[in-house]
Write an enzyme that holds these catalytic residues in place. Structure first.
Site, PDB file in Angstrom:
ATOM      1  N   TYR A 189      -8.058  -8.055   7.885  1.00  0.00           N
ATOM      2  CA  TYR A 189      -9.075  -7.326   7.149  1.00  0.00           C
ATOM      3  C   TYR A 189     -10.323  -8.219   7.046  1.00  0.00           C
ATOM      4  CZ  TYR A 189      -5.428  -3.915   6.331  1.00  0.00           C
ATOM      5  OH  TYR A 189      -4.448  -2.972   6.527  1.00  0.00           O
ATOM      6  N   ASN A 230      -3.725  -4.981  13.336  1.00  0.00           N
ATOM      7  CA  ASN A 230      -5.077  -4.419  13.356  1.00  0.00           C
ATOM      8  C   ASN A 230      -5.883  -4.892  14.570  1.00  0.00           C
ATOM      9  OD1 ASN A 230      -5.108  -2.641  11.144  1.00  0.00           O
ATOM     10  ND2 ASN A 230      -5.347  -4.340   9.704  1.00  0.00           N
ATOM     11  N   THR A 255       0.844  -1.194   0.000  1.00  0.00           N
ATOM     12  CA  THR A 255       0.000   0.000   0.000  1.00  0.00           C
ATOM     13  C   THR A 255       0.880   1.246   0.000  1.00  0.00           C
ATOM     14  OG1 THR A 255      -1.854  -1.086   1.088  1.00  0.00           O
ATOM     15  CG2 THR A 255      -1.690   1.300   1.343  1.00  0.00           C
ATOM     16  N   ASN A 294      -3.908 -10.164   7.487  1.00  0.00           N
ATOM     17  CA  ASN A 294      -3.741  -8.893   8.209  1.00  0.00           C
ATOM     18  C   ASN A 294      -5.014  -8.386   8.869  1.00  0.00           C
ATOM     19  OD1 ASN A 294      -1.053  -8.950   7.619  1.00  0.00           O
ATOM     20  ND2 ASN A 294      -1.184  -7.511   5.907  1.00  0.00           N
ATOM     21  N   HIS A 336      -7.032 -11.115  -0.710  1.00  0.00           N
ATOM     22  CA  HIS A 336      -6.422 -10.703   0.553  1.00  0.00           C
ATOM     23  C   HIS A 336      -7.273 -11.237   1.711  1.00  0.00           C
ATOM     24  CE1 HIS A 336      -4.050  -8.637   3.373  1.00  0.00           C
ATOM     25  NE2 HIS A 336      -4.101  -7.397   2.923  1.00  0.00           N
TER      26      HIS A 336
END
Length: 364
Positions: free
Chosen positions: A179, A234, A25, A177, A174
């Site tokens: 998400y 996260n 990113t 992480n 994805h």
């Protein structure tokens, strides 16, 4: 023993080496959340990678979690991405797109009509995101209803088709992480009941259904998945039974015939073998999958060479070294020194720290 610079077959692609550019990113999307001319040059410069996995890209307006990250849901975005894929292909490279939905790691200011982020849960994590006002706490999410799940899966399916229309050689889903998809996987986050909550079989259901839909849409050999079994990134603690969870998931994915599994080992951006990592056996997971296995997380050339030579991995993904070294593969080949990374230009901005890192030819 396999060498890091040996070719490998990935679906219908022949990769000239086993060095992968990880998705990174960079927060430099232009108006309309499109990749701009700088992104075209950025990816072209790095076409020497065996495979480029382009930055995480939202599958829908509700999938956005950070300022100036690109999408792949509009026709304008598809046309803009086509310029990047054409540039990579013209330079002899191969490129996948990472499909992203951030789930609860978002802020209402980034979402349509100020909507609440969506997740497996209504609990807000202790996490921050980047908005027009700088770094702020994420907004309270709401739990997706079961009847909204088919539409979410269709967003992944459409995004995969859009990626192929944009010229990508394939996609990586994805599911790492913490998400959205990993928010469904982990019992530390997923507190719902019904078909997508509770048991391991139910918590893995969404990921399996997404992978099936994307594979049906564009062909399984064009589809990979990224996982991070042991990260707490996260503000999401590890699952209570990570080996049981990810073993079940891999067993469900293996029959699909996917292009690869891409695993972040250990803590994202941190220690690869923390004490907690004893709860996961990556070699056993790889054996369950049976296909190409990409490892990632702070590898240097020597460690990557050993991982491939030993058969523990088929390919190794590098992140930050590719940011500061567009010709990373060449530097590894001749054991040349690497450029120093400028941490201050990682996120947002212009060409500085993005397309201005010199190659060996430019400094010789």
């Amino acid at each position: 023993m396999t060498d890091l610079f040996e070719p490998v077959e990935l679906g219908e692609l022949t990769l000239p080496n086993r060095i992968v550019m990880a998705p990174l990113t960079r927060n430099r999307a232009v108006q309309g959340l499109k990749p701009g001319p700088l992104a075209v040059e950025y990816y072209r410069q790095r076409a020497g990678a065996g495979l480029i996995i382009a930055e995480a890209t939202q599958i829908s307006p509700m999938g956005q979690g950070y300022l100036d990250t690109p999408g792949v849901y509009s026709s304008d975005q598809v046309r803009a991405w086509r310029k990047a894929t054409d540039a990579v292909h013209d330079a002899g490279g191969r490129i996948f797109l990472q499909l992203w939905h951030v789930g609860r790691i978002s802020h209402s200011s980034l979402l349509p009509d100020g909507a609440a982020p969506v997740s497996s849960t209504g609990r807000r994590p202790n996490a921050m995101t980047f908005t027009a006002d700088g770094f702020v706490d994420v907004s309270p999410p709401r739990a997706l209803r079961d009847d909204e799940i088919p539409g979410l899966i269709d967003d992944y399916r459409t995004a995969a088709r859009n990626a192929i229309e944009a010229g990508f050689d394939g996609v990586e889903v994805h599911a790492a992480n913490n998400y959205l998809l990993e928010q469904f996987l982990r019992d530390s986050v997923n507190d719902r009941e019904g078909p997508y909550g509770g048991s391991i079989a139910n918590r893995t259901r969404l990921v399996v259904e997404v992978m099936q839909a994307v594979s049906d849409a564009i062909g399984a050999q064009r589809v990979g998945i990224r996982l991070s079994p042991m990260t707490t990134f996260n503000d999401s603690p590890c699952d209570s039974d990570p080996m049981g969870l990810y073993s079940h998931l891999i067993r469900e994915l293996a029959p699909l015939g996917l292009a690869y599994v891409h695993v972040i080992e250990g803590e994202t951006g941190g220690e690869r073998h923390p004490e907690a990592a004893v709860a996961i056996d990556y070699d056993a997971l790889r054996a369950l999958f049976g296909g190409l296995w990409i490892v990632n997380n702070g590898y240097d050339k020597q460690e990557a060479t050993q991982a491939v030579a030993s058969g523990r991995a088929d390919l190794v993904a590098f992140g930050r070294p590719f940011i500061s070294n567009p010709d990373l593969v060449r530097r590894f080949e001749i054991e040349a020194p690497l450029n120093t990374l400028d941490e201050n230009t990682l996120y947002g901005g212009g060409a500085r720290g993005y397309t201005d890192y010199p190659t060996l030819e430019q400094v010789s």
